[in-house]
Design a protein around this motif. Structure first.
Motif, PDB file in Angstrom:
ATOM      1  N   PHE A  64       3.827  11.896  -6.015  1.00 23.12           N
ATOM      2  CA  PHE A  64       2.435  12.155  -6.403  1.00 23.12           C
ATOM      3  C   PHE A  64       2.210  13.665  -6.449  1.00 23.12           C
ATOM      4  CE2 PHE A  64       1.050   7.826  -6.212  1.00 23.12           C
ATOM      5  CZ  PHE A  64       1.831   7.247  -5.240  1.00 23.12           C
ATOM      6  N   VAL A  65       1.536  14.139  -7.491  1.00 26.02           N
ATOM      7  CA  VAL A  65       1.332  15.574  -7.661  1.00 26.02           C
ATOM      8  C   VAL A  65      -0.145  15.886  -7.865  1.00 26.02           C
ATOM      9  CG1 VAL A  65       3.640  16.004  -8.551  1.00 26.02           C
ATOM     10  CG2 VAL A  65       1.804  15.412 -10.151  1.00 26.02           C
ATOM     11  N   ILE A  66      -0.499  17.105  -7.507  1.00 28.06           N
ATOM     12  CA  ILE A  66      -1.895  17.518  -7.546  1.00 28.06           C
ATOM     13  C   ILE A  66      -2.460  17.512  -8.953  1.00 28.06           C
ATOM     14  CG2 ILE A  66      -1.296  19.970  -7.675  1.00 28.06           C
ATOM     15  CD1 ILE A  66      -3.769  20.520  -5.904  1.00 28.06           C
ATOM     16  N   ASP A  67      -1.649  17.829  -9.943  1.00 29.62           N
ATOM     17  CA  ASP A  67      -2.167  17.858 -11.318  1.00 29.62           C
ATOM     18  C   ASP A  67      -2.605  16.483 -11.781  1.00 29.62           C
ATOM     19  OD1 ASP A  67       0.166  20.395 -12.573  1.00 29.62           O
ATOM     20  OD2 ASP A  67      -1.696  20.530 -11.415  1.00 29.62           O
ATOM     21  N   LYS A  68      -1.941  15.467 -11.308  1.00 30.19           N
ATOM     22  CA  LYS A  68      -2.256  14.102 -11.707  1.00 30.19           C
ATOM     23  C   LYS A  68      -3.355  13.502 -10.827  1.00 30.19           C
ATOM     24  CE  LYS A  68      -1.601   9.982 -13.561  1.00 30.19           C
ATOM     25  NZ  LYS A  68      -1.999   9.691 -14.952  1.00 30.19           N
ATOM     26  N   PHE A  69      -3.346  13.839  -9.544  1.00 31.44           N
ATOM     27  CA  PHE A  69      -4.289  13.267  -8.580  1.00 31.44           C
ATOM     28  C   PHE A  69      -4.989  14.372  -7.780  1.00 31.44           C
ATOM     29  CE2 PHE A  69      -3.132   8.902  -9.216  1.00 31.44           C
ATOM     30  CZ  PHE A  69      -1.766   8.881  -9.466  1.00 31.44           C
ATOM     31  N   PRO A  70      -5.785  15.205  -8.419  1.00 34.31           N
ATOM     32  CA  PRO A  70      -6.485  16.233  -7.647  1.00 34.31           C
ATOM     33  C   PRO A  70      -7.476  15.620  -6.664  1.00 34.31           C
ATOM     34  CG  PRO A  70      -7.217  16.195  -9.942  1.00 34.31           C
ATOM     35  CD  PRO A  70      -6.037  15.289  -9.859  1.00 34.31           C
ATOM     36  N   ILE A  71      -7.544  16.215  -5.483  1.00 32.47           N
ATOM     37  CA  ILE A  71      -8.384  15.710  -4.401  1.00 32.47           C
ATOM     38  C   ILE A  71      -9.293  16.831  -3.933  1.00 32.47           C
ATOM     39  CG2 ILE A  71      -8.335  15.039  -1.955  1.00 32.47           C
ATOM     40  CD1 ILE A  71      -5.752  13.471  -2.578  1.00 32.47           C
ATOM     41  N   THR A 129      -9.338  12.205  -8.103  1.00 29.52           N
ATOM     42  CA  THR A 129      -9.396  12.087  -9.552  1.00 29.52           C
ATOM     43  C   THR A 129      -8.056  11.584 -10.064  1.00 29.52           C
ATOM     44  OG1 THR A 129     -11.021  13.876  -9.741  1.00 29.52           O
ATOM     45  CG2 THR A 129      -9.768  13.324 -11.718  1.00 29.52           C
ATOM     46  N   VAL A 130      -8.105  10.594 -10.913  1.00 29.73           N
ATOM     47  CA  VAL A 130      -6.903  10.126 -11.597  1.00 29.73           C
ATOM     48  C   VAL A 130      -6.976  10.723 -13.005  1.00 29.73           C
ATOM     49  CG1 VAL A 130      -5.506   8.135 -12.235  1.00 29.73           C
ATOM     50  CG2 VAL A 130      -7.033   7.995 -10.256  1.00 29.73           C
ATOM     51  N   SER A 131      -6.060  11.624 -13.297  1.00 31.98           N
ATOM     52  CA  SER A 131      -6.154  12.412 -14.529  1.00 31.98           C
ATOM     53  C   SER A 131      -5.244  11.870 -15.619  1.00 31.98           C
ATOM     54  CB  SER A 131      -5.762  13.869 -14.236  1.00 31.98           C
ATOM     55  OG  SER A 131      -6.560  14.425 -13.230  1.00 31.98           O
ATOM     56  N   ASN A 132      -5.664  12.118 -16.871  1.00 30.58           N
ATOM     57  CA  ASN A 132      -4.833  11.761 -18.028  1.00 30.58           C
ATOM     58  C   ASN A 132      -4.221  10.370 -17.830  1.00 30.58           C
ATOM     59  OD1 ASN A 132      -3.466  11.993 -20.467  1.00 30.58           O
ATOM     60  ND2 ASN A 132      -1.747  13.096 -19.551  1.00 30.58           N
ATOM     61  N   MET A 133      -5.087   9.398 -17.681  1.00 28.50           N
ATOM     62  CA  MET A 133      -4.659   8.060 -17.263  1.00 28.50           C
ATOM     63  C   MET A 133      -3.821   7.339 -18.306  1.00 28.50           C
ATOM     64  SD  MET A 133      -7.921   6.616 -15.153  1.00 28.50           S
ATOM     65  CE  MET A 133      -9.158   7.146 -16.319  1.00 28.50           C
ATOM     66  N   SER A 134      -2.907   6.539 -17.805  1.00 28.86           N
ATOM     67  CA  SER A 134      -2.106   5.629 -18.624  1.00 28.86           C
ATOM     68  C   SER A 134      -2.215   4.239 -18.013  1.00 28.86           C
ATOM     69  CB  SER A 134      -0.645   6.082 -18.641  1.00 28.86           C
ATOM     70  OG  SER A 134      -0.090   5.950 -17.364  1.00 28.86           O
ATOM     71  N   LEU A 141       0.848  -1.193   0.000  1.00 28.67           N
ATOM     72  CA  LEU A 141       0.000   0.000   0.000  1.00 28.67           C
ATOM     73  C   LEU A 141       0.883   1.242   0.000  1.00 28.67           C
ATOM     74  CD1 LEU A 141      -2.663  -1.042   2.601  1.00 28.67           C
ATOM     75  CD2 LEU A 141      -3.192  -0.107   0.361  1.00 28.67           C
ATOM     76  N   THR A 142       0.569   2.173  -0.883  1.00 28.28           N
ATOM     77  CA  THR A 142       1.343   3.409  -0.990  1.00 28.28           C
ATOM     78  C   THR A 142       0.422   4.588  -0.774  1.00 28.28           C
ATOM     79  OG1 THR A 142       2.851   2.366  -2.567  1.00 28.28           O
ATOM     80  CG2 THR A 142       2.861   4.769  -2.462  1.00 28.28           C
ATOM     81  N   LEU A 143       0.779   5.450   0.167  1.00 29.83           N
ATOM     82  CA  LEU A 143      -0.033   6.627   0.444  1.00 29.83           C
ATOM     83  C   LEU A 143       0.144   7.650  -0.673  1.00 29.83           C
ATOM     84  CD1 LEU A 143      -1.862   8.109   2.492  1.00 29.83           C
ATOM     85  CD2 LEU A 143       0.221   9.046   3.513  1.00 29.83           C
ATOM     86  N   ILE A 144      -0.980   8.092  -1.246  1.00 32.50           N
ATOM     87  CA  ILE A 144      -0.944   9.124  -2.267  1.00 32.50           C
ATOM     88  C   ILE A 144      -0.971  10.499  -1.620  1.00 32.50           C
ATOM     89  CG2 ILE A 144      -2.186  10.169  -4.214  1.00 32.50           C
ATOM     90  CD1 ILE A 144      -3.342   7.358  -4.794  1.00 32.50           C
ATOM     91  N   ALA A 145      -1.966  10.696  -0.741  1.00 33.44           N
ATOM     92  CA  ALA A 145      -2.137  12.019  -0.134  1.00 33.44           C
ATOM     93  C   ALA A 145      -3.042  11.919   1.076  1.00 33.44           C
ATOM     94  CB  ALA A 145      -2.725  13.003  -1.144  1.00 33.44           C
ATOM     95  N   THR A 146      -2.940  12.936   1.914  1.00 31.14           N
ATOM     96  CA  THR A 146      -3.818  13.103   3.064  1.00 31.14           C
ATOM     97  C   THR A 146      -4.732  14.284   2.782  1.00 31.14           C
ATOM     98  OG1 THR A 146      -2.094  12.291   4.539  1.00 31.14           O
ATOM     99  CG2 THR A 146      -3.901  13.545   5.539  1.00 31.14           C
ATOM    100  N   ALA A 147      -6.028  14.079   2.967  1.00 32.55           N
ATOM    101  CA  ALA A 147      -7.007  15.120   2.662  1.00 32.55           C
ATOM    102  C   ALA A 147      -7.630  15.630   3.954  1.00 32.55           C
ATOM    103  CB  ALA A 147      -8.093  14.577   1.736  1.00 32.55           C
ATOM    104  N   GLU A 160      -5.742  22.400   1.561  1.00 30.59           N
ATOM    105  CA  GLU A 160      -5.228  21.631   0.431  1.00 30.59           C
ATOM    106  C   GLU A 160      -4.742  20.265   0.914  1.00 30.59           C
ATOM    107  OE1 GLU A 160      -5.998  24.330  -2.540  1.00 30.59           O
ATOM    108  OE2 GLU A 160      -4.952  22.430  -2.831  1.00 30.59           O
ATOM    109  N   ALA A 161      -4.885  19.296   0.045  1.00 28.59           N
ATOM    110  CA  ALA A 161      -4.377  17.966   0.372  1.00 28.59           C
ATOM    111  C   ALA A 161      -2.855  17.981   0.428  1.00 28.59           C
ATOM    112  CB  ALA A 161      -4.859  16.963  -0.670  1.00 28.59           C
ATOM    113  N   THR A 162      -2.304  17.115   1.249  1.00 36.21           N
ATOM    114  CA  THR A 162      -0.854  16.967   1.359  1.00 36.21           C
ATOM    115  C   THR A 162      -0.439  15.731   0.593  1.00 36.21           C
ATOM    116  OG1 THR A 162      -0.891  17.974   3.560  1.00 36.21           O
ATOM    117  CG2 THR A 162       1.081  16.733   2.928  1.00 36.21           C
TER     118      THR A 162
END
Lengths: 114, 116
Positions: free
Chosen positions: A61-68, A79-84, A43-49, A54-56
């Motif tokens: 992990f960056v806000i542009d890719k994973f906005p919370i 949100t998982v943005s511009n997915m690959s 398990l990998t922590l993405i962010a704390t909301a 603002e989320a930490t």
């Protein structure tokens, strides 16, 4: 312990699109967490909301890719943005249950990117 | 930074036997160490935790030990049942930002299969 629900439970998405995952808790909580669990990895922590701020984000992990969003004390979205295809994973939200930092998790969202 | 190692090989045992899972960490001893159960397609479920000043903790058929000298925790399930089959995760709390923030560091988990 808190009861946590997530939507959707699973989705198959095309490369380049975005998906928003919702997390609902049955009680008010200060912090909510978003994790990623990829096959064969821990398990990998993405962010704390936190509500009202603002989320930490964790390293990598960056806000542009994973906005919370965290509009209130019982709800958050990731949100998982511009997915690959590398974003294919299980995404989990959690809350802290006690002073010893034990956590309670939602059922997860299984995302497959084609 | 802190790392956690759990036995990556699946553990297969016979019903009624005691299952023992290992969790090793690399750096400083955490204030407490936690164990979770995860079933396929589900989120982890908190089972129990043990504090650094506790040697042993029990909850029904579960027992956890904590050896800060060996930097190791053992998780035991006695009188195991097929329903105990799952992946068991170890996690510890890491503090940062001069202790102002905390997060959990997770092991990969060990898969347990209890055969009837």
């Amino acid at each position: 312990s808190a009861v946590i629900s997530q939507k959707p439970s699973r989705d198959i998405c095309q490369r380049g699109t975005s998906l928003t995952i919702q997390c609902q808790v049955d009680s008010q909580v200060t912090m909510m967490f978003w994790y990623r669990q990829q096959p064969g990895q821990s398990l990998t922590l993405i962010a704390t909301a936190n509500q009202g701020s603002e989320a930490t984000y964790e390293s990598g992990f960056v806000i542009d890719k994973f906005p919370i969003s965290r509009p209130n004390l019982t709800f958050s979205t990731l949100t998982v943005s511009n997915m690959s295809p590398e974003d294919s994973s299980i995404y989990l939200c959690s809350v802290v249950g006690g002073a010893s930092y034990e956590q309670y998790f939602g059922p997860g969202t299984r995302l497959t990117v084609t | 930074s802190q790392k956690i190692e759990q036995n990556s090989e699946a553990l297969n045992i016979q019903e009624g036997k005691t299952a023992t899972l290992t969790c090793n960490y690399t750096n400083y001893s955490p204030a407490y160490l936690q164990w979770y159960r995860q079933d396929p397609g589900r989120g982890p479920v908190f089972l129990l935790l043990i504090r650094e000043n506790e040697k042993e903790k029990r909850k029904e058929r579960l027992k956890v030990t904590f050896d800060t000298t060996l930097k190791q925790s053992l998780f035991h399930i006695t009188a195991s049942q097929p329903a105990d089959s799952a992946t068991y995760l170890c996690a510890l709390v890491q503090t940062y930002n001069a202790g102002n923030n905390r997060k959990l560091i997770w092991g990969l988990g060990t898969s347990l299969a209890v055969n009837p």
